[in-house]
Enzyme design. Structure first.
Site, PDB file in Angstrom:
ATOM      1  N   GLU A 115      -1.919  -7.108   7.882  1.00 22.81           N
ATOM      2  CA  GLU A 115      -0.597  -6.992   8.490  1.00 22.81           C
ATOM      3  C   GLU A 115      -0.583  -7.670   9.862  1.00 22.81           C
ATOM      4  O   GLU A 115      -1.637  -7.948  10.458  1.00 22.81           O
ATOM      5  CB  GLU A 115      -0.219  -5.503   8.614  1.00 22.81           C
ATOM      6  N   HIS A 134       0.822  -1.208   0.000  1.00 22.34           N
ATOM      7  CA  HIS A 134       0.000   0.000   0.000  1.00 22.34           C
ATOM      8  C   HIS A 134       0.856   1.259   0.000  1.00 22.34           C
ATOM      9  O   HIS A 134       2.043   1.243   0.318  1.00 22.34           O
ATOM     10  CB  HIS A 134      -0.922   0.011   1.219  1.00 22.34           C
TER      11      HIS A 134
END
Length: 461
Positions: A340, A264
């Site tokens: 994550e 990202h």
């Protein structure tokens, strides 16, 4: 099965008039130029020149691998629509050219896409070089061609051996320096070198000097406050499936599932270098992060190979994925397994703050993949087990397709580590920048091939 992109063009200075064509073959996963072709045709029409360029590109692709899948990209609407079967071919000069083009590969191995001329510059420059040579009574020569030099590369040229993290870091820093000098007025799009790495290295050295367990050197560049990712990442149960990898798979295995891994864009926590996992405030992209997402979207649109987009459920990945998917005309699917690591009580803290407040927990975390951050969180071994299961699920669901996964530092590095069959400590020798692209192809026999790692060329102005 390998995948190629063929870009072709042709032109006539007079229509009919002095004509020529150009074609380039690229690796679909990496963007690497594999072959170029160009020729002066004498007097011909634009359409004949364009079909001649298509033929040259398909011949070059066939010479590389007759079993490959080929995606043809041309700025000729006529050729694309006719070869796709949507328009009839009426001109007698083009019928034999189209027939030969269809004979070079089975129909199910070739797809066609119209692109704007701006995206077909490499083939266009080759065609013009051929016409310029013809005007001088010469033949086009690959040895004197500047088409590739004058066209922005899809990926940077490697400056070290495969897997050389120092070379990757040098490329990222070079891109950052170039971007700062050329685009001072716009948001920075290349992440700065992460101080977390230096702090972790000093911490590991201090442990060694004190006579304690030699903590592995933490991985470099987790820009944007995501962890200096794990020394772990690996689980014993997944290791056997990643061993004995070959250079390639046999043609009869079919097309691989190619996972293009996009980290990202930056968030507001990035410049502050704070831990930002799945258990924190879930920040959105910053202005710089959105700019990064738009740039990677344009790069992927030019490559034209992405068939689906899958995102981690966190806000920064979903926002990145939505920007890219909108440019590609695709929907975004959310996969929980791509999230994550949860950094527990360390979420939102800098590495230095964690070292001051929880030194024993940090030392254990650096030395043992089974160790969890303070307050629970998730160990890197647990993260790796989750990623291995997610990988198997996605590969099965997308066999033969090219899929974009928008995720985070730890998951992406774990995908790469498992594909290489490398030990957990190999993660410390990888650098992964914000909005970078990596790619792994998975074949039907279980073999995996790392095709790209930490590409940030699309972030340059």
């Amino acid at each position: 099965m390998r995948e190629f992109i063929v870009e072709a063009d042709g032109g006539s200075r007079g229509n009919p008039g002095p004509a020529g064509y150009g074609a380039v073959v690229r690796d679909a996963a990496t963007g690497e130029t594999l072959a170029e072709a160009a020729e002066y045709l004498g007097v011909a029409t634009n359409n004949v020149a364009e079909y001649s360029g298509l033929l040259a590109g398909l011949r070059a692709a066939r010479a590389l691998d007759p079993a490959a899948r080929v995606h043809v990209r041309m700025d000729s609407k006529l050729v694309v629509e006719q070869m796709s079967g949507r328009w009839k071919i009426k001109h007698p000069a083009m019928k034999p050219l189209a027939t030969e083009a269809r004979s070079l590969f089975p129909p199910d191995q070739v797809t066609y896409e119209w692109i704007p001329r701006e995206q077909n510059k490499h083939a266009d420059r080759l065609a013009n070089e051929a016409m310029d040579a013809g005007a001088k009574g010469e033949q086009w020569s690959a040895s004197t061609s500047r088409a590739a030099l004058d066209t922005p590369a899809a990926v940077p040229e490697p400056s070290g051996p495969p897997g050389d993290a120092a070379a990757g870091a040098a490329r990222a820093r070079a891109a950052l320096a170039e971007g700062r000098s050329a685009a001072a007025a716009r948001p920075a799009v290349a992440p700065a070198e992460d101080d977390v790495e230096a702090e972790a290295v000093r911490e590991a050295e201090a442990v060694r000097e004190a006579g304690g367990t030699a903590a592995p050197v933490p991985e470099e560049a987790a820009p944007a406050g995501e962890q200096p990712p794990s020394s772990a990442g690996g689980e014993a149960s997944a290791a056997p499936t990643e061993q004995h990898r070959g250079w390639s798979a046999a043609p009869d295995l079919g097309a691989p599932a190619t996972l293009v891994l996009l980290r990202h864009g930056e968030t507001p926590l990035t410049p502050q270098k704070r831990f930002s996992g799945s258990g924190g405030t879930d920040p959105s992209l910053s202005a710089a992060g959105r700019e990064q997402a738009y740039r990677v979207a344009e790069a992927l649109a030019r490559r034209g190979t992405i068939q689906a987009v899958v995102s981690s459920p966190l806000a920064r990945t979903r926002e990145t994925a939505e920007i890219v998917a909108a440019r590609l005309g695709l929907d975004v699917a959310v996969e929980e397994g791509l999230r994550e690591t949860d950094f527990g009580a360390w979420e939102g803290l800098t590495f230095g703050e964690v070292r001051e407040r929880h030194p024993d927990d940090l030392n254990a975390w650096l030395a043992d993949p089974e160790a969890r951050p303070t307050g629970g969180g998730e160990s890197f071994a647990e993260t790796a087990a989750r990623i291995a299961a997610t990988r198997d699920k996605l590969v099965a669901a997308h066999a033969g397709r090219t899929v974009l996964l928008v995720s985070h530092v730890t998951p992406i590095k774990t995908f790469v580590r498992l594909a290489l069959g490398a030990p957990p400590e190999s993660l410390f020798r990888m650098e992964l920048s914000a909005a970078s692209l990596s790619a792994v192809a998975y074949y039907a026999d279980g073999n995996a091939s790392v095709r790209l790692f930490n590409d940030t060329s699309h972030l340059r102005p």
